[in-house]
Scaffold this motif. Structure first.
Motif, short mmCIF file in Angstrom:
data_model
loop_
_atom_site.label_atom_id
_atom_site.label_comp_id
_atom_site.label_asym_id
_atom_site.label_seq_id
_atom_site.Cartn_x
_atom_site.Cartn_y
_atom_site.Cartn_z
N ASN A 192 23.42 -2.86 3.35
CA ASN A 192 22.17 -3.19 3.00
C ASN A 192 21.30 -2.94 4.15
O ASN A 192 20.74 -3.91 4.86
CB ASN A 192 21.49 -4.28 2.01
N ILE A 193 20.87 -1.62 4.47
CA ILE A 193 20.06 -1.11 5.87
C ILE A 193 18.55 -0.90 5.42
O ILE A 193 18.36 -0.35 4.35
CB ILE A 193 20.69 -0.04 6.63
N THR A 194 17.78 -1.50 6.34
CA THR A 194 16.23 -1.00 6.01
C THR A 194 15.72 -0.39 7.15
O THR A 194 16.06 -0.61 8.39
CB THR A 194 15.78 -2.54 6.12
N ASP A 195 15.09 0.85 7.03
CA ASP A 195 14.38 1.55 7.76
C ASP A 195 13.10 1.30 7.79
O ASP A 195 12.31 1.40 6.73
CB ASP A 195 14.64 3.10 7.54
N SER A 196 12.16 0.99 9.00
CA SER A 196 10.88 1.11 8.95
C SER A 196 10.27 2.14 9.41
O SER A 196 10.53 2.47 10.70
CB SER A 196 10.67 -0.29 9.78
N ILE A 197 9.54 2.75 8.63
CA ILE A 197 8.87 4.10 8.79
C ILE A 197 7.37 4.04 8.92
O ILE A 197 6.75 3.86 7.97
CB ILE A 197 9.33 4.92 7.65
N PRO A 198 6.76 4.61 10.16
CA PRO A 198 5.33 4.65 10.06
C PRO A 198 4.91 5.91 9.43
O PRO A 198 5.07 6.90 9.72
CB PRO A 198 5.10 4.76 11.74
N VAL A 199 4.16 5.57 8.23
CA VAL A 199 3.97 6.66 7.47
C VAL A 199 2.52 7.24 7.50
O VAL A 199 2.23 8.44 6.65
CB VAL A 199 4.45 6.51 5.86
N LEU A 200 1.77 6.38 7.77
CA LEU A 200 0.31 6.87 7.83
C LEU A 200 -0.47 6.07 9.15
O LEU A 200 -0.20 4.80 9.29
CB LEU A 200 -0.50 6.39 6.60
N THR A 201 -1.36 6.65 9.86
CA THR A 201 -2.01 6.05 10.88
C THR A 201 -3.46 6.36 10.65
O THR A 201 -3.93 7.60 10.63
CB THR A 201 -1.55 6.36 12.39
N GLU A 202 -4.39 5.40 10.50
CA GLU A 202 -5.87 5.69 10.50
C GLU A 202 -6.35 5.19 11.72
O GLU A 202 -6.44 4.07 12.20
CB GLU A 202 -6.37 4.81 9.42
N THR A 203 -7.27 6.06 12.44
CA THR A 203 -7.60 5.94 13.75
C THR A 203 -9.22 5.27 13.39
O THR A 203 -9.62 5.45 12.20
CB THR A 203 -7.97 7.14 14.47
N PRO A 204 -9.77 4.62 14.31
CA PRO A 204 -11.06 3.89 13.92
C PRO A 204 -11.94 4.95 13.51
O PRO A 204 -12.24 6.20 14.00
CB PRO A 204 -11.60 3.43 15.38
N ASN A 205 -12.88 4.60 12.67
CA ASN A 205 -14.00 5.27 12.02
C ASN A 205 -13.76 6.71 11.46
O ASN A 205 -14.72 7.50 11.42
CB ASN A 205 -15.07 5.18 12.95
N THR A 206 -12.56 6.62 10.63
CA THR A 206 -12.15 7.85 10.12
C THR A 206 -12.09 7.75 8.63
O THR A 206 -11.98 8.94 7.76
CB THR A 206 -10.74 8.43 10.68
N VAL A 207 -12.14 6.59 8.03
CA VAL A 207 -12.02 6.42 6.55
C VAL A 207 -13.40 6.43 5.83
O VAL A 207 -14.24 5.83 6.34
CB VAL A 207 -11.39 4.99 6.09
N ASP A 208 -13.76 7.33 4.90
CA ASP A 208 -14.85 7.43 4.04
C ASP A 208 -14.66 6.63 2.88
O ASP A 208 -14.08 7.15 1.84
CB ASP A 208 -15.35 9.00 3.86
N PHE A 209 -15.12 5.48 2.70
CA PHE A 209 -14.89 4.59 1.78
C PHE A 209 -15.85 4.91 0.33
O PHE A 209 -15.36 4.84 -0.63
CB PHE A 209 -15.19 2.97 1.92
#
Length: 518
Positions: A226-243
């Motif tokens: 029972n192996i778990t892989d931890s995958i970085p799937v999304l990175t948000e840099t500062p001030n890039t999200v338009d809510f």
């Protein structure tokens, strides 16, 4: 002087003899290796072509000779070698061989049956193949990718989502991911997986817009490991999200209609693509966009047909040829359409899914705008198929003029054989859809409308897109015909629109595509 010179010559000879005597073993081995190599070089030209020795084989032979020489030298130094002694080398285990050998256990059951066991080593398929991830709201994300199909059939893989703020003083947030298998069991080595990561409703992810990373913890759920892989799937840099994108009362979609195409593969006809794109750009109007996915089907000739529309900002092409490394259903088209859904879901009011050998049509008194306006209370509506022959052409204008017409003009015979059901295509309001398929979505909130045949249909010229030749194999004049025991009727619906589409193309992009080949 002469006597002294003779004495020096004699001393030099003695020194050379002593040198050769002390290193006789090494010289013998070197001369033997040189003899073997020269023999091989002499014999190689006379060997048959089916026999070959690679450079790696020669390196292996040379390395074995070097190992043997080292063993002989070390033995000669450490202990005397007896004339009749037999020297044996202790085998050296390769690094890839583990010290602990695997046990293949067998158990005899009480009924006499021998219970065998199977132990897996290595990996036949990846645990998760990431295509991309997208934010779907203030607290929700979608992760699109592939996973080993046997893993999902015979094990119980699970997914957890973790948000790691860029500001280390903020707390990490962890939640269970919901997996959606969208390909209805059609997957092969890999199956499409959409993981919905929805955090608690009271939580806003990255509220100060300071950035962070979304991790997907993919656990195999295998009984053995029972192996778990931890995958970085999304990175948000500062001030890039338009809510503001996620506020329903402030919707401002760029397009009214967006086409999401499946994987394009094979030897596609440039002329058929030319007809399809010109027809649908006119059909959907100015506030529309087309997203095509190249899985090897967009050749240089096909690209030249699409280039004028790309320059006008009407078409976007995604090169997805790299996905061929991961065998899935029809070039992983389920993954492709789901990526398109989530990538563009906030850019359009309606999203359409159909193929490039299918032409949408609405009645004369209707427009696509009036149709979707009448169905705006539904999150999805399906579109009825009108199956057209891709070989039978109407010869009402004579053979010379018929062959000069576009494909959808001359392929005017519709298949009227009664069948229980035919495939449908569909359109959705993407903000209400969590995952989608090829013929419809089963993962959405809201209602689906299945009786839109009086409002919108699509004419399907099956297989015509992959024929790099004149499509007309048989010419007919009748309104009702039977070909190969199958009934057809003459349907000039698309034929009647041909001139308007050609005129639209000339006015929009000029005559640069007039010499397009089949």
């Amino acid at each position: 002087m002469a006597k002294e010179r003779d004495q020096n010559t004699k001393d030099n000879k003695n020194l050379l003899i002593c040198f050769l005597w002390n290193f006789s073993a090494e010289l013998k081995l070197a001369l033997m290796a040189l003899l073997v190599l020269c023999t091989l070089a002499t014999l190689l030209p006379f060997l048959p072509s089916s026999f070959s020795i690679s450079a790696s084989d020669l390196r292996f032979c040379i390395s074995r000779i070097a190992v043997n020489s080292t063993s002989v030298n070390s033995t000669a130094v450490e202990k005397p070698v007896l004339d009749n002694a037999v020297m044996t080398e202790k085998p050296v285990l390769d690094n890839a061989v583990t010290k602990k050998q695997p046990l293949s256990e067998e158990t005899v059951l009480s009924n006499g049956v021998i219970k065998r066991t199977f132990t897996g080593y290595g990996w036949a398929a990846y645990n998760f193949v990431l295509m991309n991830s997208y934010r779907g709201g203030v607290n929700t994300f979608a992760v699109i990718g592939l996973s080993s199909k046997p893993l999902h059939v015979y094990a119980h893989p699970t997914y957890r989502c973790e948000w790691i703020p860029l500001n280390q003083s903020d707390n990490r947030i962890l939640t269970d991911g919901t997996k959606i298998l969208t390909d209805w069991g059609y997957g092969r080595v890999y199956t499409t997986v959409v993981v919905n990561c929805t955090f608690p409703s009271t939580t806003v992810i990255n509220p100060k817009n300071t950035g962070g990373t979304l991790l997907l913890h993919a656990t195999t759920g295998d009984l053995d490991r029972n192996i778990t892989d931890s995958i970085p799937v999304l990175t948000e840099t500062p001030n890039t999200v338009d809510f503001t994108l996620y506020e329903s009362h402030r919707r401002r979609e760029k397009y009214d209609y967006l086409y999401c195409g499946s994987s394009l593969y094979g030897n596609l006809s440039p002329q058929r693509i030319r007809e399809w794109i010109a027809y649908h750009v006119r059909f959907f109007g100015e506030r529309s966009h087309f997203v095509l996915h190249d899985a090897g089907g967009i050749s240089e000739e096909v690209f030249e047909v699409l280039k004028p529309w790309i320059e006008l900002g009407r078409v976007t092409i995604h090169d997805i040829r790299d996905q061929e490394r991961f065998e899935g259903y029809y070039h992983n088209q389920f993954m492709i359409v789901n990526d398109c859904l989530h990538r563009y879901r906030f850019m359009t009011k309606w999203m359409f899914f159909f193929d490039v050998d299918e032409f949408l049509h609405v009645p004369v008194k209707e427009t696509i705008s009036s149709v979707v306006e009448s169905l705006k209370e539904y999150s999805q509506f399906t579109i009825e198929q009108m199956p057209m022959s891709s070989q039978l052409c109407y010869d009402g204008d004579g053979p010379a003029r018929t062959y000069r017409k576009w494909g959808f003009e001359k392929l005017a015979y519709r298949d009227v054989k009664k069948v229980p059901r035919r495939d449908r295509k569909y359109a959705v309001q993407p903000r209400n859809v969590f995952a989608t398929g090829v013929h419809m979505s089963q993962n959405l909130q809201g209602k689906t409308y299945h009786r839109a045949e009086g409002k919108i249909r699509y004419f399907h010229y099956h297989g015509s897109i992959s024929q790099r030749r004149e499509p007309c194999r048989h010419l007919y004049n009748g309104t009702r015909i039977v070909h190969e025991n199958n009934p057809y009727v003459l349907d000039t619906t698309m034929r009647d629109i041909g001139l308007a589409v050609k005129t639209f193309e000339i006015r929009t992009i000029g005559d640069r595509l007039l010499r397009t080949r089949q």
